[in-house]
Scaffold this motif. Sequence first.
Motif, PDB file in Angstrom:
ATOM      1  N   UNK A 223       0.829  -1.206   0.000  1.00 47.64           N
ATOM      2  CA  UNK A 223       0.000   0.000   0.000  1.00 47.64           C
ATOM      3  C   UNK A 223       0.862   1.253   0.000  1.00 47.64           C
ATOM      4  N   UNK A 224       1.949   1.216   0.755  1.00 45.29           N
ATOM      5  CA  UNK A 224       2.842   2.375   0.787  1.00 45.29           C
ATOM      6  C   UNK A 224       3.495   2.594  -0.568  1.00 45.29           C
ATOM      7  N   UNK A 225       3.920   1.525  -1.236  1.00 49.66           N
ATOM      8  CA  UNK A 225       4.566   1.667  -2.542  1.00 49.66           C
ATOM      9  C   UNK A 225       3.588   2.214  -3.583  1.00 49.66           C
ATOM     10  N   UNK A 226       2.367   1.707  -3.580  1.00 52.66           N
ATOM     11  CA  UNK A 226       1.384   2.162  -4.565  1.00 52.66           C
ATOM     12  C   UNK A 226       1.068   3.644  -4.375  1.00 52.66           C
ATOM     13  N   UNK A 227       1.001   4.091  -3.113  1.00 55.31           N
ATOM     14  CA  UNK A 227       0.644   5.479  -2.824  1.00 55.31           C
ATOM     15  C   UNK A 227       1.844   6.393  -2.669  1.00 55.31           C
ATOM     16  N   UNK A 228       3.045   5.887  -2.895  1.00 55.84           N
ATOM     17  CA  UNK A 228       4.239   6.697  -2.660  1.00 55.84           C
ATOM     18  C   UNK A 228       4.338   7.811  -3.703  1.00 55.84           C
ATOM     19  N   UNK A 229       4.328   9.029  -3.241  1.00 53.38           N
ATOM     20  CA  UNK A 229       4.452  10.187  -4.120  1.00 53.38           C
ATOM     21  C   UNK A 229       5.803  10.879  -3.966  1.00 53.38           C
ATOM     22  N   UNK A 230       6.258  11.016  -2.729  1.00 51.82           N
ATOM     23  CA  UNK A 230       7.452  11.828  -2.473  1.00 51.82           C
ATOM     24  C   UNK A 230       8.688  11.261  -3.150  1.00 51.82           C
ATOM     25  N   UNK A 231       8.911   9.947  -3.005  1.00 55.27           N
ATOM     26  CA  UNK A 231      10.132   9.349  -3.544  1.00 55.27           C
ATOM     27  C   UNK A 231      10.216   9.476  -5.064  1.00 55.27           C
ATOM     28  N   UNK A 232       9.205   9.071  -5.851  1.00 57.18           N
ATOM     29  CA  UNK A 232       9.303   9.265  -7.309  1.00 57.18           C
ATOM     30  C   UNK A 232       9.368  10.735  -7.703  1.00 57.18           C
ATOM     31  N   UNK A 233       8.667  11.583  -6.962  1.00 56.73           N
ATOM     32  CA  UNK A 233       8.644  13.007  -7.296  1.00 56.73           C
ATOM     33  C   UNK A 233      10.020  13.639  -7.110  1.00 56.73           C
ATOM     34  N   UNK A 234      10.678  13.332  -5.997  1.00 52.20           N
ATOM     35  CA  UNK A 234      11.996  13.903  -5.725  1.00 52.20           C
ATOM     36  C   UNK A 234      13.055  13.245  -6.600  1.00 52.20           C
ATOM     37  N   UNK A 235      12.932  11.956  -6.835  1.00 53.59           N
ATOM     38  CA  UNK A 235      13.964  11.219  -7.560  1.00 53.59           C
ATOM     39  C   UNK A 235      13.991  11.573  -9.046  1.00 53.59           C
ATOM     40  N   UNK A 236      12.814  11.746  -9.652  1.00 54.98           N
ATOM     41  CA  UNK A 236      12.760  11.948 -11.103  1.00 54.98           C
ATOM     42  C   UNK A 236      12.176  13.295 -11.501  1.00 54.98           C
TER      43      UNK A 236
END
Length: 297
Positions: A223-236
């Motif tokens: 559930x955390x991976x599906x809803x993860x916004x911060x990590x993909x947003x900051x990384x890419x």
Amino acid sequence: MSRTRQRHRPLWMLVPGGVLTFVVIVVPLLTAVYISLLDLDQYSIRQWVGAPFVALANYVEAVRASHLLHAIGVSLGYALLATVLTLPLGVAAALATHDRFRGRALVRSVFLVPYVLPAFVVGTVWRIILQPDGVANSALAWFGVAPGLWLNGPRSFWALVIVQVWTAWPLVYLLAVSGLHTVDPVVHEAAALDGAGWSAKLWYVIAPYLRGPVSLALVISFLHHVNNFTLPFVLFGVPSPRDVEVLPVLTYVESFQNFRFGLSAAMAVLSLLLVAIPIAIYLRAVRLDTSDEGRTP
């Protein structure tokens, strides 16, 4: 009269929690559903209550004319892969630190560092590491592997999986440790007396105690991976590469860059339904396990 009041007193104790749940969860959810039925954009945001009512048009557009299905596929693929990869890492770390040894407390504390670091910090550090002239490519060149682009192109998907696994495996480790502490020492002694080997002891003695905590860890991780916004947003950043165009980032782009608030609300509602599926499966499995335990003589 007093007995009736005492009998209903526990129900009154639920009122504060019920009011808080209604205000924090139910009201925003109903508001999101209502907005998803409106043609709400930058022109009608000032009087959003009077925005044109379009019924299910936003949902149809989200499925047919947007990148929603692609984003769902990317989110599910990377979330499932990261969840599966965290399982052996977390369980192995829990087994390695279960027995007492000198410095065990320090090792356990170090294992939790990736999980307690803010996602913004993790994304920033790994973005530096994965630069074309960063540490990752330098290390690969030392082993004779050709460097490549990790923040764009096909490798960006694997970069997201690697970073997510690095930051998420301590959750599985933490819940596996809690499961190991529930193993009855008598069971260990009985297995030793029966001459059980390490693999048999792990499979038949330890694994049943880990099933519940590890299952919970996997559901929470997914559930955390599906809803993860911060990590993909900051990384890419945004717009993100197509290979890592996950659902939360797509919803953000439609809302705060394209100003399609009704469309983004429809995507958010659909993502909520997507998240509800594993939760329902897990709750159903837990209920069945509880029922089976209740029927055991």
